[in-house]
Design an enzyme around this catalytic site. Structure first.
Site, PDB file in Angstrom:
ATOM      1  N   CYS A   1      41.744 -68.198  47.627  1.00  0.00           N
ATOM      2  CA  CYS A   1      41.970 -67.408  48.821  1.00  0.00           C
ATOM      3  C   CYS A   1      41.133 -67.231  49.882  1.00  0.00           C
ATOM      4  CB  CYS A   1      41.877 -66.284  47.936  1.00  0.00           C
ATOM      5  SG  CYS A   1      42.479 -65.835  47.140  1.00  0.00           S
TER       6      CYS A   1
ATOM      7  N   GLU B   1      40.905 -58.277  45.811  1.00  0.00           N
ATOM      8  CA  GLU B   1      40.201 -59.007  46.304  1.00  0.00           C
ATOM      9  C   GLU B   1      41.880 -59.593  47.186  1.00  0.00           C
ATOM     10  OE1 GLU B   1      39.544 -63.800  45.587  1.00  0.00           O
ATOM     11  OE2 GLU B   1      37.654 -62.278  44.958  1.00  0.00           O
TER      12      GLU B   1
ATOM     13  N   SER C   1      48.177 -61.281  46.386  1.00  0.00           N
ATOM     14  CA  SER C   1      48.366 -61.292  47.935  1.00  0.00           C
ATOM     15  C   SER C   1      47.902 -59.761  48.715  1.00  0.00           C
ATOM     16  CB  SER C   1      49.811 -61.263  48.165  1.00  0.00           C
ATOM     17  OG  SER C   1      50.869 -60.151  47.618  1.00  0.00           O
TER      18      SER C   1
END
Length: 483
Positions: free
Chosen positions: A287, A252, A231
């Site tokens: 994601c 990421e 996150s």
């Protein structure tokens, strides 16, 4: 397929210096499709365990960093062959601890082998010094950085861990891996094999609380690189913790990917399936999944109806069953969060359209299952549009012109991926140039098939760099040698 009921050999253990150590404290790893089933245990390591792991990795780095690149590549190729041989027997383990369906789980494991083999092949050429033209003799050479901390997520634990551990080791670094506590067992089972091909201390694994393990790794001056997937909020905490020793960070983070359907979009069956897969792959726990769909007002009702029909056919259930197309969410926290988003959207007056087929209605309540859900009648400012849902729910909004939809798509703190759906490729390229995203897909919303390629997210979606070399650049420094 035979489901192995016994705990895997790595259950409740952690790895330091080539030894798998039984932890004093553990917690259960449960099957998200059947929360009464305990798949194994995960070690709850202490700060002292992390200190020992980093010290061991730092010691191993002294010799591993000086190893020959052909030796590193050869070890990795041999490890890849053994990994390939154990995939079939471990697919069910990944399904049971993560919730993925069989086909997705097997694909992830096979891609781990590809990462190992392709990375080893790429290393041999990429590592060679580069001589620059000019009167002065100048070479660009490469060297490893030191101890790398790899902090892995729960949504795609295997491939996202291997895409970082493998290039780190190949470039001469040593690693301390922290897998997610909700699904660490397949990672550790595979890393047990990989680690056996390398000197003790090159690969170490510690697990447990992020606030304990993560903080210790990020603040330790002996750790020179941190690779994190997770996150954005956790990423910001890592940046703060790592700033004291100015570590190299590759992160990421979150995404809120927009898919834009222009007036001439082809909405045939294949296109609708690609849209569905872009939304619902891994139950939306990706994601770079589509999180918002913007459809030109002239095609809006058609797109909603076709996606509604497509979602209604999705078979939802325990991923261990071969005919299941979508499994559960991975953990209760995410399950509660996504359900909360849907509930609040409904309470605000949105139109909530749930579809899909419950394969086992009688056991539905035993898992973290949520049906594929379309939400209409919402505004750009709605929570369901602004948030990263990370679940099988998608808001669909109309737009009237290209300038408007560019503003809507870019109206987010995230900038991971986007997609443009049009038969006019030139127009698609022009629109892609205006979108704030690390990568834009045309008439698809997927991943890069070539494992050599990676593109970082923009804005709060990541901190990284584009790579064309299997991620090797993330873990090596270039330096100049001149006379």
């Amino acid at each position: 397929m035979t489901v192995i009921s016994t705990y895997p050999s790595v259950s409740g253990k952690y790895l330091i210096g080539g030894k798998w150590i039984q932890a004093e404290k553990t917690t259960n790893v449960i099957n998200p499709a059947n929360t009464s089933e305990v798949v194994g245990e995960v070690a709850l390591c202490s700060k002292e365990d992390v200190d020992q792991a980093v010290a061991t990795a730092a010691k191993a780095y002294e010799s591993w960093s000086q190893s020959k690149i052909d030796d590193r590549a050869n070890r990795m190729q041999l490890a890849a062959e053994e990994i390939r041989a154990i995939i079939e027997e471990n697919v069910s383990l990944l399904v049971r601890e993560n919730g993925k369906v069989l086909i997705e789980a097997k694909k992830d494991l096979l891609r781990c082998v590809d990462i190992m083999k392709q990375g080893a092949e790429e290393l041999l050429e990429w590592w060679q010094p580069e001589s620059l033209p000019g009167n002065q003799k100048v070479q660009i050479r490469k060297r490893p950085r030191g101890v790398a901390a790899i902090i892995s997520p729960w949504n795609s634990p295997m491939i996202l861990t291997f895409k970082r551990v493998i290039p780190a080791v190949l470039t001469g670094n040593t690693v301390v891996v922290k897998p997610a506590t909700s699904c660490p067992l397949t990672i550790m089972t595979f890393l047990k094999v990989v680690a056996s091909y390398f000197p003790d201390g090159v690969i170490n694994v510690v697990s447990g609380s992020g606030s304990v393990i993560g903080d210790a790794l990020c603040s330790d001056p002996r750790v020179r690189t941190i690779a994190f997937v997770g996150s954005t909020e956790t990423g910001k905490e890592i940046m703060r913790a790592a700033s004291g020793t100015v570590k190299k960070l590759y992160m990421e983070l979150g995404g809120n990917d927009a898919a834009i359907l222009l007036p001439d979009v082809n909405l045939d069956d294949e296109a609708i399936k690609r849209l569905r897969f872009g939304v619902l792959r891994a139950a939306g726990q990706v994601c770079s999944a589509i999180k918002r769909i913007y459809v030109h007002e002239s095609r809006y009702e058609e797109a909603v109806e076709k996606l509604k029909k497509e979602f209604s056919r999705i078979r939802v259930g325990n991923g261990i069953q071969p005919d299941v197309e979508m499994g559960p969410l991975n953990n209760k926290s995410q399950y509660d969060y996504v359900n909360g988003l849907i509930k609040r959207a409904a309470e605000s007056g949105a139109n909530v359209i749930a579809g899909g087929i419950q394969l086992d209605p009688e056991s539905w309540e035993q898992g973290y299952f949520i049906m594929p859900t379309i939400i209409t009648g919402v505004e750009q400012t709605s929570e369901i549009v602004r948030a990263e849902q990370f679940g099988p729910v998608i808001p669909i909004l109309p737009f009237s012109n290209i300038d408007e939809v560019v503003k809507l798509a870019n109206d987010s703190e995230f900038g991971l991926r986007a997609s443009v759906w049009t038969e006019d490729e030139a127009l698609g390229v022009k629109l892609a140039d205006r979108l704030e995203a690390g990568a834009v897909f045309h008439n698809n919303h997927t991943v890069f098939q070539d494992l050599h390629l990676d593109f970082p997210g923009l804005k709060e979606s990541g901190l990284s760099r584009e790579t064309r070399h299997c991620g090797l650049e993330y873990f090596a420094d270039s330096y100049g040698l001149a006379n």
